[in-house]
Design a protein around this motif. Structure first.
Motif, PDB file in Angstrom:
ATOM      1  N   ALA A 302       0.831  -1.206   0.000  1.00  0.00           N
ATOM      2  CA  ALA A 302       0.000   0.000   0.000  1.00  0.00           C
ATOM      3  C   ALA A 302       0.863   1.254   0.000  1.00  0.00           C
ATOM      4  O   ALA A 302       0.559   2.240  -0.691  1.00  0.00           O
ATOM      5  CB  ALA A 302      -0.931  -0.005   1.213  1.00  0.00           C
ATOM      6  N   VAL A 303       1.956   1.234   0.745  1.00  0.00           N
ATOM      7  CA  VAL A 303       2.870   2.384   0.770  1.00  0.00           C
ATOM      8  C   VAL A 303       3.529   2.584  -0.586  1.00  0.00           C
ATOM      9  O   VAL A 303       3.771   3.723  -1.019  1.00  0.00           O
ATOM     10  CB  VAL A 303       3.937   2.186   1.879  1.00  0.00           C
ATOM     11  N   LEU A 304       3.816   1.489  -1.298  1.00  0.00           N
ATOM     12  CA  LEU A 304       4.391   1.618  -2.637  1.00  0.00           C
ATOM     13  C   LEU A 304       3.488   2.437  -3.557  1.00  0.00           C
ATOM     14  O   LEU A 304       3.970   3.134  -4.461  1.00  0.00           O
ATOM     15  CB  LEU A 304       4.621   0.238  -3.257  1.00  0.00           C
ATOM     16  N   ALA A 305       2.183   2.358  -3.329  1.00  0.00           N
ATOM     17  CA  ALA A 305       1.247   3.101  -4.167  1.00  0.00           C
ATOM     18  C   ALA A 305       1.433   4.606  -4.051  1.00  0.00           C
ATOM     19  O   ALA A 305       1.022   5.358  -4.948  1.00  0.00           O
ATOM     20  CB  ALA A 305      -0.194   2.725  -3.804  1.00  0.00           C
ATOM     21  N   LEU A 306       2.059   5.062  -2.970  1.00  0.00           N
ATOM     22  CA  LEU A 306       2.303   6.499  -2.815  1.00  0.00           C
ATOM     23  C   LEU A 306       3.329   6.996  -3.818  1.00  0.00           C
ATOM     24  O   LEU A 306       3.359   8.188  -4.148  1.00  0.00           O
ATOM     25  CB  LEU A 306       2.792   6.800  -1.390  1.00  0.00           C
ATOM     26  N   GLY A 307       4.198   6.077  -4.283  1.00  0.00           N
ATOM     27  CA  GLY A 307       5.240   6.482  -5.220  1.00  0.00           C
ATOM     28  C   GLY A 307       6.289   7.346  -4.550  1.00  0.00           C
ATOM     29  O   GLY A 307       6.315   7.505  -3.329  1.00  0.00           O
ATOM     30  N   GLY A 308       7.184   7.911  -5.341  1.00  0.00           N
ATOM     31  CA  GLY A 308       8.241   8.741  -4.793  1.00  0.00           C
ATOM     32  C   GLY A 308       9.301   7.916  -4.097  1.00  0.00           C
ATOM     33  O   GLY A 308       9.117   6.725  -3.807  1.00  0.00           O
ATOM     34  N   ARG A 309      10.417   8.553  -3.804  1.00  0.00           N
ATOM     35  CA  ARG A 309      11.537   7.835  -3.194  1.00  0.00           C
ATOM     36  C   ARG A 309      11.193   7.308  -1.805  1.00  0.00           C
ATOM     37  O   ARG A 309      11.515   6.167  -1.463  1.00  0.00           O
ATOM     38  CB  ARG A 309      12.758   8.751  -3.130  1.00  0.00           C
ATOM     39  N   ALA A 310      10.528   8.129  -0.992  1.00  0.00           N
ATOM     40  CA  ALA A 310      10.208   7.707   0.368  1.00  0.00           C
ATOM     41  C   ALA A 310       9.243   6.533   0.362  1.00  0.00           C
ATOM     42  O   ALA A 310       9.431   5.545   1.083  1.00  0.00           O
ATOM     43  CB  ALA A 310       9.621   8.874   1.159  1.00  0.00           C
ATOM     44  N   GLY A 311       8.192   6.607  -0.443  1.00  0.00           N
ATOM     45  CA  GLY A 311       7.211   5.527  -0.492  1.00  0.00           C
ATOM     46  C   GLY A 311       7.817   4.221  -0.957  1.00  0.00           C
ATOM     47  O   GLY A 311       7.542   3.154  -0.393  1.00  0.00           O
ATOM     48  N   ILE A 312       8.659   4.281  -1.967  1.00  0.00           N
ATOM     49  CA  ILE A 312       9.281   3.070  -2.502  1.00  0.00           C
ATOM     50  C   ILE A 312      10.264   2.483  -1.491  1.00  0.00           C
ATOM     51  O   ILE A 312      10.309   1.265  -1.270  1.00  0.00           O
ATOM     52  CB  ILE A 312       9.964   3.366  -3.851  1.00  0.00           C
ATOM     53  N   ALA A 313      11.051   3.331  -0.840  1.00  0.00           N
ATOM     54  CA  ALA A 313      12.032   2.842   0.131  1.00  0.00           C
ATOM     55  C   ALA A 313      11.341   2.216   1.340  1.00  0.00           C
ATOM     56  O   ALA A 313      11.701   1.112   1.781  1.00  0.00           O
ATOM     57  CB  ALA A 313      12.946   3.982   0.572  1.00  0.00           C
ATOM     58  N   VAL A 314      10.351   2.898   1.907  1.00  0.00           N
ATOM     59  CA  VAL A 314       9.639   2.376   3.084  1.00  0.00           C
ATOM     60  C   VAL A 314       8.876   1.103   2.718  1.00  0.00           C
ATOM     61  O   VAL A 314       8.868   0.124   3.474  1.00  0.00           O
ATOM     62  CB  VAL A 314       8.691   3.439   3.657  1.00  0.00           C
ATOM     63  N   GLY A 315       8.240   1.100   1.549  1.00  0.00           N
ATOM     64  CA  GLY A 315       7.531  -0.094   1.113  1.00  0.00           C
ATOM     65  C   GLY A 315       8.451  -1.286   0.986  1.00  0.00           C
ATOM     66  O   GLY A 315       8.109  -2.403   1.378  1.00  0.00           O
ATOM     67  N   ALA A 316       9.662  -1.063   0.452  1.00  0.00           N
ATOM     68  CA  ALA A 316      10.630  -2.149   0.305  1.00  0.00           C
ATOM     69  C   ALA A 316      11.060  -2.695   1.662  1.00  0.00           C
ATOM     70  O   ALA A 316      11.208  -3.914   1.842  1.00  0.00           O
ATOM     71  CB  ALA A 316      11.841  -1.669  -0.485  1.00  0.00           C
ATOM     72  N   VAL A 317      11.256  -1.816   2.642  1.00  0.00           N
ATOM     73  CA  VAL A 317      11.642  -2.267   3.983  1.00  0.00           C
ATOM     74  C   VAL A 317      10.543  -3.139   4.591  1.00  0.00           C
ATOM     75  O   VAL A 317      10.809  -4.190   5.196  1.00  0.00           O
ATOM     76  CB  VAL A 317      11.937  -1.058   4.892  1.00  0.00           C
ATOM     77  N   LEU A 318       9.293  -2.731   4.441  1.00  0.00           N
ATOM     78  CA  LEU A 318       8.182  -3.516   4.984  1.00  0.00           C
ATOM     79  C   LEU A 318       8.042  -4.858   4.270  1.00  0.00           C
ATOM     80  O   LEU A 318       7.760  -5.888   4.899  1.00  0.00           O
ATOM     81  CB  LEU A 318       6.880  -2.714   4.867  1.00  0.00           C
ATOM     82  N   LEU A 319       8.250  -4.873   2.954  1.00  0.00           N
ATOM     83  CA  LEU A 319       8.214  -6.143   2.221  1.00  0.00           C
ATOM     84  C   LEU A 319       9.343  -7.059   2.679  1.00  0.00           C
ATOM     85  O   LEU A 319       9.171  -8.282   2.759  1.00  0.00           O
ATOM     86  CB  LEU A 319       8.314  -5.879   0.728  1.00  0.00           C
ATOM     87  N   CYS A 320      10.494  -6.484   2.991  1.00  0.00           N
ATOM     88  CA  CYS A 320      11.618  -7.274   3.499  1.00  0.00           C
ATOM     89  C   CYS A 320      11.252  -7.910   4.839  1.00  0.00           C
ATOM     90  O   CYS A 320      11.542  -9.092   5.078  1.00  0.00           O
ATOM     91  CB  CYS A 320      12.857  -6.397   3.640  1.00  0.00           C
ATOM     92  N   LEU A 321      10.596  -7.149   5.715  1.00  0.00           N
ATOM     93  CA  LEU A 321      10.138  -7.696   6.994  1.00  0.00           C
ATOM     94  C   LEU A 321       9.183  -8.861   6.762  1.00  0.00           C
ATOM     95  O   LEU A 321       9.283  -9.915   7.408  1.00  0.00           O
ATOM     96  CB  LEU A 321       9.458  -6.599   7.813  1.00  0.00           C
ATOM     97  N   GLY A 322       8.241  -8.677   5.842  1.00  0.00           N
ATOM     98  CA  GLY A 322       7.304  -9.746   5.541  1.00  0.00           C
ATOM     99  C   GLY A 322       7.997 -10.996   5.028  1.00  0.00           C
ATOM    100  O   GLY A 322       7.655 -12.114   5.417  1.00  0.00           O
ATOM    101  N   GLU A 323       8.988 -10.812   4.164  1.00  0.00           N
ATOM    102  CA  GLU A 323       9.727 -11.967   3.643  1.00  0.00           C
ATOM    103  C   GLU A 323      10.471 -12.697   4.762  1.00  0.00           C
ATOM    104  O   GLU A 323      10.444 -13.927   4.848  1.00  0.00           O
ATOM    105  CB  GLU A 323      10.726 -11.525   2.570  1.00  0.00           C
TER     106      GLU A 323
END
Length: 425
Positions: A302-323
């Motif tokens: 959901a955060v990835l949907a915000l786009g931009g550098r911050a959204g993509i970076a934070v979204g990637a960190v959360l996906l890493c936690l999920g993995e």
């Protein structure tokens, strides 16, 4: 307890194997499309089938390990992969040979991983398994992170030298495996108490709650109620949307350099955090781990949907936690529940991952294409986020229905037997 020499070698080999593999495999679409002129549809089909073989073939690898042993299976797998990478050299001028080489490499990967993991944890119980499997995952992910940048200068300029070097690397790693001592793949440690918990957990929950679990599927979020195989399918399915489509989404909105930085940070976080969190994750109740893991994936996409550098970076960190949470916890839970040899369990888990990855490739292309045509690509990530919430809940409902039907059949059988006992012929 310190690692044995064999375990240290296997962890190092895991790093080298993925380093060599990911020096080549991420660029296969470029080679097949640019060098050979194959259409993107054909390229996509070839890569999808190769991925399915690589994952689902783990069941075959487990069966082979049961027949010839763990070390022998790893040797066969590495021989197949060495032949596959060597065949890429003549395949540079023959597309069919190149495709055959790709399938050889995929078959070798399918055979290797279940035996590798089973050998690594052989003789170790619940206390050591989480740390060993986390260390194995970190070794593999370190190779995945370093392989593509290491090979980038050579992929298009001197691919023959690259393929030859990777084939030599695999031959040397295989020779090292020949020196490993033989290890038996032990049966799982599922005790009678664990078996009874798995079989009767729902009944105990129902008794404690006045049988409310029949009407309340959320009561099935007990560890005994949810199958790790199906949850692995779902976890990999959701995760592979991120794996497949982040580049298409992130590069136009940021830059290639930023995307590369995100991937490198993701890999470093995964390599470092997974071993550090292994013990706590092993002690975490399965239902809690599922909530954290799927919750992180849902929020991250959901955060990835915000786009931009911050959204993509934070979204990637959360996906890493999920993995980190879902992939390791599902493997540990599958091992704890099964009385089968470890290689068989890991083979089944690879099959589950293959089914999830294949489904994501099929569904994701359609969803992303539709979102792109509608000029609403962020909606794609919101749909993925919704799936991370809805699909596990649907699985809980399905398990609830299955258990209700099983109990109803059991009650009918018990009632029939009681009637027969009261009115004998």
């Amino acid at each position: 307890m310190p690692l044995t020499a064999s375990q240290v070698f296997l962890l190092g080999a895991s790093f080298l194997i993925t380093l060599g593999s990911f020096a080549v495999l991420p660029y296969m679409s470029v080679l097949l499309h640019v060098r050979f002129g194959l259409g993107l549809g054909v390229v996509g089909a070839v890569l999808a089938v190769a991925s399915l073989v690589q994952f689902s073939g783990g069941v075959v690898g487990a069966a082979l390990a049961a027949r010839i042993g763990l070390r022998a299976t790893m040797l066969v797998a590495l021989a197949v992969r060495t032949a596959g990478f060597a065949a890429f050299v003549p395949g540079l001028t023959r597309p069919l040979v190149a495709v055959g080489a790709l399938f050889l490499v995929s078959c070798g990967a399918a055979l290797y991983l279940p035996a590798n993991k089973a050998y690594l944890v052989a003789g170790y119980g619940h206390e050591r398994r989480p740390g060993l499997l986390a260390a194995s995952g970190s070794a593999f992910n370190a190779g995945i992170a370093l392989g593509p940048p290491a090979a980038a200068p050579f992929v298009l300029t001197s691919p023959a030298g690259l393929f030859t070097g990777v084939a030599v690397l695999f031959a040397l790693v295989g020779a090292g495996h020949a020196l490993l001592p033989g290890v038996a793949d032990e049966k799982g440690e599922r005790t009678e108490e664990k078996a009874e918990e798995s079989a009767e957990g729902g009944a105990k929950v129902g008794a404690a709650s006045g049988h409310q679990d029949d009407a309340n599927p959320s009561a099935l979020s007990t560890p005994s109620a949810l199958p790790p195989f199906a949850l692995t399918v779902l976890a990999v399915y959701v995760f592979m949307f991120f794996q497949h489509y982040l580049a298409l989404y992130a590069v136009p909105r940021t830059s290639t350099a930023f995307y590369g930085t995100v991937l490198m940070g993701y890999a470093i976080l995964l390599v470092v955090a997974q071993p550090l969190s292994a013990r706590r994750l092993a002690a975490l109740p399965y239902a809690t781990a599922l909530r954290i893991g799927f919750g992180a994936m849902a929020v991250g996409t959901a955060v990835l949907a915000l786009g931009g550098r911050a959204g993509i970076a934070v979204g990637a960190v959360l996906l890493c936690l999920g993995e980190i949470v879902l992939f390791l916890k599902n493997d540990l839970e599958a091992l704890d529940r099964s009385s089968a040899p470890a290689a068989t369990v890991f083979g089944r888990q690879r099959l589950a991952a293959g089914l999830g990855a294949f489904a994501a490739a099929v569904v994701g292309g359609q969803l992303y294409g539709a979102a792109e045509r509608a000029s609403a690509v962020p909606v794609f990530w919101l749909l993925v986020s919704a799936q991370a919430v809805v699909l596990p809940a649907l699985l809980v409902v399905c398990v609830a229905g299955t258990r209700r039907r099983a109990r109803a059949r059991a009650r009918r059988r018990a009632g029939g037997e009681l009637v027969g006992a009261r009115h004998p012929r």
